[in-house]
Design a protein around this motif. Sequence first.
Motif, mmCIF file in Angstrom:
data_model
loop_
_atom_site.group_PDB
_atom_site.id
_atom_site.type_symbol
_atom_site.label_atom_id
_atom_site.label_comp_id
_atom_site.label_asym_id
_atom_site.label_seq_id
_atom_site.Cartn_x
_atom_site.Cartn_y
_atom_site.Cartn_z
ATOM 1 N N ILE A 101 -12.963 -5.430 -3.739
ATOM 2 C CA ILE A 101 -12.197 -4.949 -2.590
ATOM 3 C C ILE A 101 -12.799 -5.539 -1.327
ATOM 4 O O ILE A 101 -13.989 -5.395 -1.049
ATOM 5 C CB ILE A 101 -12.214 -3.415 -2.516
ATOM 6 C CG1 ILE A 101 -11.516 -2.812 -3.733
ATOM 7 C CG2 ILE A 101 -11.534 -2.933 -1.224
ATOM 8 C CD1 ILE A 101 -11.527 -1.294 -3.759
ATOM 9 N N ASP A 131 -8.269 -6.089 2.450
ATOM 10 C CA ASP A 131 -7.472 -5.228 1.565
ATOM 11 C C ASP A 131 -7.371 -3.817 2.133
ATOM 12 O O ASP A 131 -6.305 -3.194 2.121
ATOM 13 C CB ASP A 131 -8.129 -5.155 0.176
ATOM 14 C CG ASP A 131 -8.121 -6.479 -0.553
ATOM 15 O OD1 ASP A 131 -7.101 -7.178 -0.513
ATOM 16 O OD2 ASP A 131 -9.150 -6.806 -1.171
ATOM 17 N N TYR A 178 -4.931 -3.718 5.126
ATOM 18 C CA TYR A 178 -3.524 -3.700 4.700
ATOM 19 C C TYR A 178 -3.153 -2.339 4.131
ATOM 20 O O TYR A 178 -2.057 -1.826 4.378
ATOM 21 C CB TYR A 178 -3.272 -4.779 3.646
ATOM 22 C CG TYR A 178 -3.244 -6.182 4.191
ATOM 23 C CD1 TYR A 178 -2.418 -6.526 5.258
ATOM 24 C CD2 TYR A 178 -4.042 -7.183 3.635
ATOM 25 C CE1 TYR A 178 -2.393 -7.821 5.760
ATOM 26 C CE2 TYR A 178 -4.022 -8.479 4.126
ATOM 27 C CZ TYR A 178 -3.193 -8.788 5.196
ATOM 28 O OH TYR A 178 -3.172 -10.056 5.691
ATOM 29 N N TRP A 179 -4.060 -1.755 3.355
ATOM 30 C CA TRP A 179 -3.792 -0.468 2.709
ATOM 31 C C TRP A 179 -3.664 0.661 3.723
ATOM 32 O O TRP A 179 -2.831 1.564 3.578
ATOM 33 C CB TRP A 179 -4.908 -0.177 1.707
ATOM 34 C CG TRP A 179 -4.680 1.010 0.829
ATOM 35 C CD1 TRP A 179 -3.626 1.244 -0.005
ATOM 36 C CD2 TRP A 179 -5.543 2.148 0.685
ATOM 37 N NE1 TRP A 179 -3.779 2.439 -0.659
ATOM 38 C CE2 TRP A 179 -4.946 3.011 -0.253
ATOM 39 C CE3 TRP A 179 -6.766 2.492 1.242
ATOM 40 C CZ2 TRP A 179 -5.528 4.218 -0.635
ATOM 41 C CZ3 TRP A 179 -7.352 3.687 0.858
ATOM 42 C CH2 TRP A 179 -6.740 4.541 -0.065
ATOM 43 N N LEU A 181 -2.450 -6.105 -3.699
ATOM 44 C CA LEU A 181 -3.673 -6.474 -2.991
ATOM 45 C C LEU A 181 -4.633 -7.235 -3.917
ATOM 46 O O LEU A 181 -4.365 -7.440 -5.085
ATOM 47 C CB LEU A 181 -4.344 -5.221 -2.440
ATOM 48 C CG LEU A 181 -3.555 -4.476 -1.362
ATOM 49 C CD1 LEU A 181 -4.219 -3.141 -1.046
ATOM 50 C CD2 LEU A 181 -3.425 -5.318 -0.105
ATOM 51 N N GLY A 182 -5.767 -7.653 -3.356
ATOM 52 C CA GLY A 182 -6.821 -8.271 -4.139
ATOM 53 C C GLY A 182 -6.837 -9.784 -4.082
ATOM 54 O O GLY A 182 -5.828 -10.431 -4.340
ATOM 55 N N ALA A 191 -2.807 -11.997 -1.523
ATOM 56 C CA ALA A 191 -2.889 -10.761 -0.749
ATOM 57 C C ALA A 191 -2.868 -11.007 0.752
ATOM 58 O O ALA A 191 -3.453 -10.254 1.525
ATOM 59 C CB ALA A 191 -4.111 -9.940 -1.135
ATOM 60 N N GLY A 211 -1.390 -10.428 -4.377
ATOM 61 C CA GLY A 211 -2.766 -10.641 -4.766
ATOM 62 C C GLY A 211 -2.966 -10.536 -6.264
ATOM 63 O O GLY A 211 -2.003 -10.463 -7.044
#
Length: 296
Positions: A6, A10, A13-14, A31-32, A84, A90
Amino acid sequence: MGPVGICGSDIKYWTHGYCSGVFVLRAPMVLGHEGAGTVVQTGSKVKNLQVGDRVAIEPGVPCLRCRVCREGRYNLCPDMQFCATPPIHGNLCRLYKHPAAFCHRLPERVDLEQGALVEPLAVAVHACRRGGVRTGCLVLVCGADIDDGRLAFAKEIGADYVINVRGLEEPIAAQQIITTAGSAPDVTIECSGSDYSMTLGIHATHPGGSIVQVGRGSQVPSIPLTIAATKEVDIKGVFRYANCYETAISLINSGQLPNLKQLISHRYPLAETEVAFKTAMSRDAGAIKVIIDCDQ
């Protein structure tokens, strides 16, 4: 996919739906981008990999045709497709397809978790190259300098000196750094994204030295550029990396980074991704690098 780390991007964005004020989510996105895995299938034209190979995935795929790509600085490609980074998905998933040219085979002694750490290590390699770090250089790294826990960890894995600069004005903090180390740093690598740290670096760096900006601060920072100019301190930006993966893998394989896996503080299966992200965000958790294993 196997383990995926992580990254701070990431988390941004989360939590906020954007990163660096430039990359903005317009639709759902996987993600990722700090990943490694085992090849389960290849295209008919792939010659450099075969099923069963373990690889570190270099997440950025450039056009390889534009001027910066031809100059070897493909990380600056305007048509970069990066895992991502909106709208490109991602690799935080069980199965992931990626161009073979950007899947780097891992030597036998480099495991998949180390393979997932190649991506952030490549950033460090690129930063050192940009800053001109060489044997004998005194390097100041700004990034953990107001968190006693992270500073203690930095000391544990190899930092010669650590200083908590909380509450200190930048010139005073700079002088404390110089006094502690016995000399001004030749190169400052700013990793926190703090305008304070950029200012600190300008004051602390030896005249004629360089500052490498890895972290992303404010869009219009207030920093003493006149002092930097008077000292002829070069300020250099870093955006991801180029031609760094093989060097990073070689550093791991040669045993020159024996403490690398100590950076992994937490491990989670894919089913506990949300818990993993909350851990990565939590100051109380003391997370350094959180890994999600997509095979679990």
